[in-house]
Write an enzyme that holds these catalytic residues in place. Structure first.
Site, mmCIF file in Angstrom:
data_model
loop_
_atom_site.group_PDB
_atom_site.id
_atom_site.type_symbol
_atom_site.label_atom_id
_atom_site.label_comp_id
_atom_site.label_asym_id
_atom_site.label_seq_id
_atom_site.Cartn_x
_atom_site.Cartn_y
_atom_site.Cartn_z
ATOM 1 N N ASN A 191 0.932 -1.147 -0.132
ATOM 2 C CA ASN A 191 0.215 0.113 -0.103
ATOM 3 C C ASN A 191 0.963 1.241 -0.116
ATOM 4 O O ASN A 191 1.823 1.383 -0.748
ATOM 5 C CB ASN A 191 -1.086 -0.160 1.006
ATOM 6 C CG ASN A 191 -0.625 -0.038 2.509
ATOM 7 O OD1 ASN A 191 -0.052 -1.149 2.899
ATOM 8 N ND2 ASN A 191 -1.119 0.869 3.439
ATOM 9 N N ASP A 192 0.669 2.222 0.840
ATOM 10 C CA ASP A 192 1.276 3.513 0.754
ATOM 11 C C ASP A 192 2.820 3.670 0.031
ATOM 12 O O ASP A 192 3.677 3.256 0.934
ATOM 13 C CB ASP A 192 1.080 4.118 2.290
ATOM 14 C CG ASP A 192 -0.145 4.311 2.738
ATOM 15 O OD1 ASP A 192 -1.165 3.729 2.226
ATOM 16 O OD2 ASP A 192 -0.313 4.905 3.988
ATOM 17 N N THR A 251 3.794 4.290 7.558
ATOM 18 C CA THR A 251 3.979 5.430 6.915
ATOM 19 C C THR A 251 4.663 6.587 7.474
ATOM 20 O O THR A 251 4.380 6.991 8.577
ATOM 21 C CB THR A 251 2.657 6.231 6.200
ATOM 22 O OG1 THR A 251 2.191 5.124 4.982
ATOM 23 C CG2 THR A 251 2.913 7.382 5.473
ATOM 24 N N ARG A 313 -0.688 9.902 12.972
ATOM 25 C CA ARG A 313 0.269 9.095 11.894
ATOM 26 C C ARG A 313 0.449 9.709 10.937
ATOM 27 O O ARG A 313 0.518 10.935 10.754
ATOM 28 C CB ARG A 313 -0.654 7.875 11.691
ATOM 29 C CG ARG A 313 -1.866 8.105 10.975
ATOM 30 C CD ARG A 313 -2.508 6.860 10.647
ATOM 31 N NE ARG A 313 -3.826 6.890 9.972
ATOM 32 C CZ ARG A 313 -5.106 7.005 10.674
ATOM 33 N NH1 ARG A 313 -5.045 6.859 11.895
ATOM 34 N NH2 ARG A 313 -6.237 7.070 9.888
ATOM 35 N N ASP A 314 1.704 9.358 10.334
ATOM 36 C CA ASP A 314 1.896 9.474 8.721
ATOM 37 C C ASP A 314 2.815 10.846 8.945
ATOM 38 O O ASP A 314 2.656 11.647 8.196
ATOM 39 C CB ASP A 314 0.955 9.501 7.758
ATOM 40 C CG ASP A 314 0.006 8.359 7.752
ATOM 41 O OD1 ASP A 314 0.365 7.449 8.207
ATOM 42 O OD2 ASP A 314 -1.163 8.512 7.351
ATOM 43 N N GLU A 362 -5.038 11.588 6.040
ATOM 44 C CA GLU A 362 -3.851 10.875 6.267
ATOM 45 C C GLU A 362 -2.897 11.255 5.184
ATOM 46 O O GLU A 362 -3.157 12.230 4.206
ATOM 47 C CB GLU A 362 -4.395 9.425 5.600
ATOM 48 C CG GLU A 362 -5.167 8.691 6.684
ATOM 49 C CD GLU A 362 -5.394 7.232 6.363
ATOM 50 O OE1 GLU A 362 -4.954 6.230 7.307
ATOM 51 O OE2 GLU A 362 -6.092 6.978 5.221
#
Length: 657
Positions: A191-192, A251, A313-314, A362
């Site tokens: 994913n990311d 991430t 997050r991220d 996000e």
């Protein structure tokens, strides 16, 4: 056209110029292919324009102490602001790039591109040289890559070798849905994307990877390297999950610490990312002293402990040179938190940017670009992956343009825009090329996104891998569209290295029963370029290109002249996708008015992906598609009445590996 350069070993950032000077002063360019026409007039418009640039640069240096940049078709007028208006009569484009110690300029006159620089001795080499026929001298602080990029902007980029014939064939064992020129994992889950960085001429890129999918949760960073952002080498897992007691590896972002602010050594790669353990999200630091191939966990992790937030997050980190600090953008529910640090370990809160109606934000991004290529209109962009359900959209990447003062981001307009109008464009990252001049880095940068959607990401009909794919790498610019700064994107130039021979037809009428004599795709990986027009006598409104498989249409790309909207639909023949999500079959639309009565569509198809660029990338539509059966070409038609297909080109695309 072809440009070949002698290799220069160039080290990052401030070392670029010194290393280049030690190895070469001359950029050797060979064989621009311009046909068999006459040689350019050494006293023609291009040479005269470059002589005028030289005079203006001398004036700018004398009056202001520095040189100026310029781009006739790109909007940069810095040199004129420092000196005076330039004489550009007779040239179709003119560009100058500059650094502290000099400049290089190029002018296009018809099919010819001439080059001149501050390194030429006016008493001996007063005439501009023709790119491709002589050495292109350059100041030490302008890299070969910067000159190559400048020439590419004028349509004189290096000639790329044609792909081998075998690259157009499907690899042995490739499944029907496996893309050929998009990044996918060999197996398991992805994913990311994580933002790439450059070290010693090599791009390092990571994506989130789960080797235990679907039985196990948790991701880690999987590593790829590339010299051109198209062809990738598999380097394996770089940061493993569940190794330091704080959870998996999610991430974040990696930076090259040139000045050793974190204490791990000059040139160490420092990555800060989210780790999640028992539902608690914290930010941890890992560092690499072998140029990003392996990482060690910092003993002081987490560097940011959770203050009691569910969504935290991220982290995306950039270097804010104007304020001598590292800056982090962190996704905090409906807010983007902004933090600063001197050493990448200790972070202090600066401010927050909160927006309602976009769901849980996000993967934030913060960067600068020049609007319309004009350094006088340098603008900050804050972006985040978001949910557009309240606007009748899917998830995507929302962004705002505005100002960053070192503490707070202030949007110029409270209304956000979207980077892509398709169903499957998420978690985008952006970056620039440190080998380019500041003006070039502010004119455009790269981006890549996750080509998937959480609404059905775990339900896709693929067996040999999971999680969709990445988009192709795109080049983004800020351009004024409908009165506001807008991110426009085009596939990065290096993607041309995968192109086969183009077949073009012109002036065809579109009717409800289709159009005859169009080149038919052979296989499932190709590029289409269309110019559409509602000409005099046409009574239709909607043009369509239906992409066909054995069991019928699996996707349709088109344009509605009545609503001035491009669209992309995933059609009913792909029965495997019937149960993916309630809105999987929703037609995705992108408003874009005709230019001089014409619409241009560029479409990249890669077995299970479609990426559409409208009017030079002013709008884009990106979606996963799943044909039912083998690809069987396409059909171009008008929904009703007639429309004009001014031009239609088909180009096969080779696999990237």
């Amino acid at each position: 056209m072809s440009l070949r350069f002698l290799p220069s070993k160039i080290t990052p950032r401030a070392l670029w110029a010194a290393a280049a000077a030690a190895l070469a002063l001359v950029l050797v360019a060979v064989a621009i292919v311009v046909g068999s026409g006459p040689q350019p007039d050494p006293a023609g418009p291009a040479a005269e324009a470059l002589a005028d640039v030289a005079d203006a640069q001398a004036e700018a240096r004398k009056d202001s102490g520095h040189y100026g940049s310029f781009w006739l078709t790109g909007g940069d007028r810095s040199l004129e602001n420092l000196a005076r208006p330039l004489r550009t009569d007779g040239v179709s484009d003119l560009r100058a790039i500059e650094c502290a110690d000099g400049w290089v300029a190029a002018a296009r006159d018809g099919q010819d591109v001439l080059v001149r620089s501050s390194e030429q001795d006016a008493a001996v080499q007063a005439k501009a040289v023709r790119a491709g026929s002589a050495d292109i001298s350059r100041p030490d602080c302008v890299t070969p890559e910067a000159v190559e990029a400048m020439l590419a902007d004028l349509g004189a980029g290096p000639e790329l070798p044609a792909p081998a014939e075998s690259a157009f064939a499907r690899p042995d064992g490739a499944s029907a849905y496996r893309p050929g020129y998009h990044i996918t994992p060999r197996e398991n889950w992805m994913n990311d994307p994580q933002r790439p960085f450059l070290l010693d001429g090599l791009w390092h890129y990571y994506y989130l990877y789960n080797a235990g999918y679907p039985k196990e949760n948790g991701t880690e960073w999987y590593h790829l390297t590339s010299t051109d952002l198209v062809h990738w080498k598999d380097e394996g897992v770089a940061i493993e999950k569940y190794k330091n007691g704080l959870g998996d590896i999610e991430t974040g972002s990696a930076v090259v610490d040139y000045e050793n602010s974190a204490g791990f050594g000059k040139g160490a790669v420092v990555a800060v990312m989210t780790q999640q353990d028992e539902g608690i999200q914290r930010q941890s630091l890992f560092y690499s002293t072998d140029k990003g191939h392996s990482f060690k966990a910092y003993d002081g992790n987490p560097v940011m402990d959770n203050p009691g937030e569910q969504h935290w997050r991220d982290p995306k980190i950039i270097r804010d040179e104007a304020n001598n600090q590292w800056v982090m953008a962190l996704a905090e529910g409906e807010k983007i938190g902004l933090y600063a640090s001197a050493n990448l370990k200790e972070w202090r809160y600066l401010s927050g940017f909160e927006r309602k109606g976009l769901g849980i934000l996000e993967c934030p991004e913060l960067f600068q670009l020049d609007v319309d290529g004009d350094p006088a209109k340098r603008t900050w962009v804050l972006a985040a992956s978001a949910n557009g359900a309240e606007e009748g959209r899917s998830t995507g990447v929302a962004y705002w343009t505005g100002n960053w003062d070192g503490t707070r981001f202030e949007p110029a307009d409270d209304k956000h825009q979207w980077m892509d109008d398709g169903a499957d464009f998420y978690a985008a990252v952006t970056w620039d090329d440190p080998r380019l001049t500041e003006g070039q880095r502010m004119a455009s940068r790269h981006t890549i996104a996750w080509l998937n959607n959480w609404a059905y990401a775990r339900k896709l009909p693929t067996d040999d891998w999971h999680g969709g794919a990445d988009t192709v790498v795109r080049d983004i610019r800020l351009k004024t569209v409908s009165g506001k700064p807008t991110l426009v994107s085009t596939p990065t130039n290096a993607l041309k290295s995968l192109e086969g021979e183009t077949v073009t037809v012109e002036d065809r009428k579109l009717a409800p029963d289709g159009t005859a004599e169009l080149p038919a795709p052979d296989g499932g990986a190709y590029r289409l370029d269309l110019t559409l027009e509602r000409a005099a006598g046409d009574d239709g409104s909607e043009a369509r290109v239906e992409l066909l498989a054995e069991n019928g249409v699996f996707a349709t790309v088109g344009y509605d002249f009545a609503s001035e909207t491009a669209f992309l639909s995933r059609d009913g023949a792909a029965m495997e996708t019937a149960g993916l999500a309630p809105d999987y079959g929703v037609v995705r639309r992108a408003p874009s008015a005709p230019h001089d009565g014409k619409i241009e569509l560029t479409v990249y198809v890669d077995h299970s992906t479609v990426e559409v660029f409208v009017n030079g990338g002013e709008r884009t539509l990106t979606s996963l598609v799943y044909p039912s059966g083998a690809p069987k070409g396409l059909k171009a038609l008008a929904k009703d009445g007639t429309l004009t297909l001014k031009s239609f080109s088909y180009t096969p695309m080779a696999a990237a590996s």
